[in-house]
Write a protein that holds these residues in place. Structure first.
Motif, PDB file in Angstrom:
ATOM      1  N   UNK A   1       4.007   1.520  -0.901  1.00  0.00           N
ATOM      2  CA  UNK A   1       4.734   1.618  -2.166  1.00  0.00           C
ATOM      3  C   UNK A   1       3.862   2.216  -3.273  1.00  0.00           C
ATOM      4  N   UNK A   2       2.605   1.786  -3.333  1.00  0.00           N
ATOM      5  CA  UNK A   2       1.719   2.335  -4.357  1.00  0.00           C
ATOM      6  C   UNK A   2       1.469   3.812  -4.125  1.00  0.00           C
TER       7      UNK A   2
ATOM      8  N   UNK B   1       4.443   5.867  -5.149  1.00  0.00           N
ATOM      9  CA  UNK B   1       4.648   5.898  -6.605  1.00  0.00           C
ATOM     10  C   UNK B   1       3.576   6.716  -7.310  1.00  0.00           C
TER      11      UNK B   1
ATOM     12  N   UNK C   1      -7.166  -4.719  -3.967  1.00  0.00           N
ATOM     13  CA  UNK C   1      -5.725  -4.923  -4.095  1.00  0.00           C
ATOM     14  C   UNK C   1      -5.024  -5.302  -2.799  1.00  0.00           C
TER      15      UNK C   1
ATOM     16  N   UNK D   1     -14.780   1.338  -7.701  1.00  0.00           N
ATOM     17  CA  UNK D   1     -14.307   0.936  -9.033  1.00  0.00           C
ATOM     18  C   UNK D   1     -15.163   1.570 -10.131  1.00  0.00           C
TER      19      UNK D   1
ATOM     20  N   UNK E   1       0.839  -1.197   0.000  1.00  0.00           N
ATOM     21  CA  UNK E   1       0.000   0.000   0.000  1.00  0.00           C
ATOM     22  C   UNK E   1       0.877   1.251   0.000  1.00  0.00           C
TER      23      UNK E   1
ATOM     24  N   UNK F   1      -8.894 -10.979  -5.168  1.00  0.00           N
ATOM     25  CA  UNK F   1      -7.668 -10.241  -5.479  1.00  0.00           C
ATOM     26  C   UNK F   1      -7.774  -9.524  -6.829  1.00  0.00           C
ATOM     27  N   UNK F   2      -8.736  -9.949  -7.671  1.00  0.00           N
ATOM     28  CA  UNK F   2      -8.936  -9.245  -8.943  1.00  0.00           C
ATOM     29  C   UNK F   2      -9.712  -7.940  -8.763  1.00  0.00           C
TER      30      UNK F   2
ATOM     31  N   UNK G   1      -9.226   2.903 -12.540  1.00  0.00           N
ATOM     32  CA  UNK G   1      -7.802   2.691 -12.282  1.00  0.00           C
ATOM     33  C   UNK G   1      -7.468   2.611 -10.796  1.00  0.00           C
ATOM     34  N   UNK G   2      -8.488   2.665  -9.962  1.00  0.00           N
ATOM     35  CA  UNK G   2      -8.243   2.724  -8.523  1.00  0.00           C
ATOM     36  C   UNK G   2      -7.524   1.482  -8.008  1.00  0.00           C
ATOM     37  N   UNK G   3      -6.595   1.701  -7.073  1.00  0.00           N
ATOM     38  CA  UNK G   3      -6.093   0.601  -6.262  1.00  0.00           C
ATOM     39  C   UNK G   3      -6.857   0.690  -4.960  1.00  0.00           C
TER      40      UNK G   3
END
Lengths: 80, 483
Positions: free
Chosen positions: B207-208, B211, B343, B313, B205, B339-340, B318-320
């Motif tokens: 890391x995302x 970024x 995230x 969604x 989380x 998991x699909x 594009x949401x995580x």
């Protein structure tokens, strides 16, 4: 059939999300929702692989966003 | 070095270091140094020696980074397992359950000997003696002794497990049978040595976020009372300051679940069928793994977490999406089933670590905008799901359903057994694996006695119309069934 995609920290950085999205769209496209389950998993001890670790039937593959289609054709559909 | 002595301090110290370095982007370089940073050079502070302390911390760092404890390797049947024993931390508690203590007066009544139906107890000059090979662990001797001299010292991990998934390995260390395990986390919170831990997705989380990926948080309603008096609106604002693009209340999804589950139940009642809720993932796992006969009764409506995720969604493809709750089994639900779509799943302790390293105090925020009704928020407490479903029945002018709210895993097992035998008189079982509901989940930050006061006060928001709230938030177009 279960496809386990590693969502550990190392594979996350290699973009496991993109691999999951790609495999998920293929499963839907081939209408395999009832036969193939996409699951997350934690570290398979292959962090040095180039791609994301993906396990099917006890075999670990290194899958990237680019080769995900090839992987799917070969190891899930069993063609090519 | 910080002075860490209890389990919670150890856990939080490790999580804070991991969160700090993950935000910095230096975790890979610094992870191996964390055990040294948190221990004294020579003097142990919580175990027999610093070397064992460091090994335990090393295992915790591995789990905190989404790896398995060293020595364990991924095996095919349990890839999504969340709960793991850290062997280095397991104390190997006594393996004999019933022990005669020196409270034994060697009395003449010999009630223990008479109470034992298996002839396992004999009198010796030093007091009663239990022959382990004959003992059937019935516990009658414990009840019989007038001096309370016989004690049941069953291992806390084994005792706390709802489904007998914890056992011992050949070295008498705790071992989890992943085929039986619900990933409910009862053993995690009941091990007095903190030897059982959970895999974390917190670094993913962070890391995302760093970024620049749009990461959305969804917070479970049980969060009220976990971070002082901070209300959900305040917490949503605080969470956005951690770098999340936005934060939604899962209670909003709970409103939608109550709405759809009520419709599903009304249909089932007409068909003369019974139903169980499916929002508690440990309860869901209990049915799937241990009561397969009643699988057909499980509601096919998705969980409030999933409903909220689909709403997010729909707004941002594009949401995580990250779930944040008090629950360990929720991590398993996300990883093994969704998991699909979702995230990551995080827990309140991991969120607390992120607040700590970012110097954010949710109590200082004053936002007030509410998303969910008080009934959706009520999903966090035992009886709350059933109450919300009943409320929708009332809104639709239907005759109220007969509800069976099971508070904790022991009650869940009884009700599922009744359902299996066809002797359940109620229409719907609300199953919650944790006693008290999610507010008493294994990753709670505040004791129930304290958090309850804040929760009960904050939950009474003005919004009370469930169906209306679902319509206003666009749930009409959201697919609410499992795929």
């Amino acid at each position: 059939m279960d496809i386990y995609v590693c969502v550990g920290s190392s594979c996350h950085l290699k973009n496991s999300k993109a691999v999951i999205d790609k495999l998920n769209s293929r499963i839907k496209k081939e209408n395999l929702e009832d036969k193939v389950a996409l699951r997350g998993a934690f570290c398979m001890g292959k962090c040095s692989n180039q791609g994301v670790s993906v396990k099917v039937d006890n075999n670990v593959y290194s899958v990237t966003e680019e080769n995900a289609d090839d992987f799917f054709d070969k190891n899930i559909l069993g063609i090519g | 070095m910080e002075n860490i002595t209890d389990i919670n301090q150890i856990k939080m110290a490790v999580l804070c270091k991991i969160a700090e370095y993950a935000y910095e982007g230096t975790l890979d370089d610094k992870k191996d140094g964390i055990p040294d940073e948190l221990t004294d050079p020579i003097k142990p502070s919580f175990r027999c020696c610093v070397y064992r302390e460091r090994e335990i911390l090393r295992q915790r760092v591995r789990l905190g980074m989404g790896r398995l404890p060293a020595g364990l390797h991924y095996s095919n049947e349990n890839g999504s397992q969340i709960v793991y024993v850290m062997k280095a931390a397991c104390e190997g508690c006594p393996i004999d359950r019933f022990t005669v203590t020196n409270n034994c007066h060697n009395c003449l009544a010999q009630k223990c000997i008479k109470a034992c139906k298996f002839g396992a107890i004999t009198k010796t000059p030093h007091g009663a003696y239990i022959d382990k090979s004959k003992c059937k662990k019935c516990g009658q001797c414990v009840k019989a002794c007038p001096y309370n001299a016989i004690v049941d010292i069953e291992r806390p991990c084994i005792k706390s497990c709802p489904v007998e998934a914890v056992d011992m390995d050949s070295n008498d260390l705790a071992k989890i049978d992943t085929n039986r395990c619900l990933n409910c986390g009862q053993c995690v919170q009941n091990c007095p040595f903190g030897a059982i831990g959970t895999v974390s997705m917190m670094t993913n989380v962070i890391n995302s976020i760093t970024r620049g990926i749009p990461v959305y948080a969804m917070i479970a309603p049980s969060i009220e009372g976990q971070f002082g008096t901070a209300s959900i609106p305040a917490l949503r604002a605080a969470i956005k300051d951690l770098g999340f693009k936005d934060c939604y209340e899962v209670a909003l999804g709970a409103d939608a679940v109550a709405w759809r589950e009520a419709e599903e139940l009304a249909e089932k009642i007409q068909q003369g069928k019974k139903m169980t809720t499916s929002c508690c993932p440990a309860f869901y796992n209990m049915i799937q793994k241990h009561y397969p006969e009643v699988r057909d009764c499980v509601s096919t409506t998705i969980s409030p977490m999933m409903a909220t995720a689909r709403l997010i969604r729909a707004k941002d493809p594009d949401a995580e999406i990250v779930f944040i709750g008090p629950c360990i089994a929720k991590k398993n639900e996300v990883v093994s089933r969704y998991i699909d779509e979702i995230n990551a799943a995080m827990t309140f302790d991991e969120l607390g670590a992120m607040f700590t390293v970012k110097n954010i105090d949710p109590e200082e925020y004053e936002d007030t905008a509410q998303e969910a009704t008080r009934y959706g928020k009520g999903f966090a407490k035992s009886g709350g799901v059933a109450a919300a479903v009943a409320k929708v029945f009332e809104e639709k002018g239907l005759e109220p359903p007969k509800l069976k709210a099971c508070n904790g895993w022991a009650e869940c097992k009884v009700a599922l057994q009744m359902l299996k035998l066809g002797r359940l008189s109620e229409d719907i079982i609300e199953g919650m694996n944790c006693e008290g509901g999610c507010v008493n989940g294994p990753c709670k930050q505040t004791d129930l006695i304290i958090s309850r006061r804040v929760f009960d006060k904050n939950v009474n928001v003005d919004k009370t119309e469930i169906v209306k709230n679902c319509m206003e938030n666009g749930f009409e177009d959201i697919e609410m069934h499992k795929h």
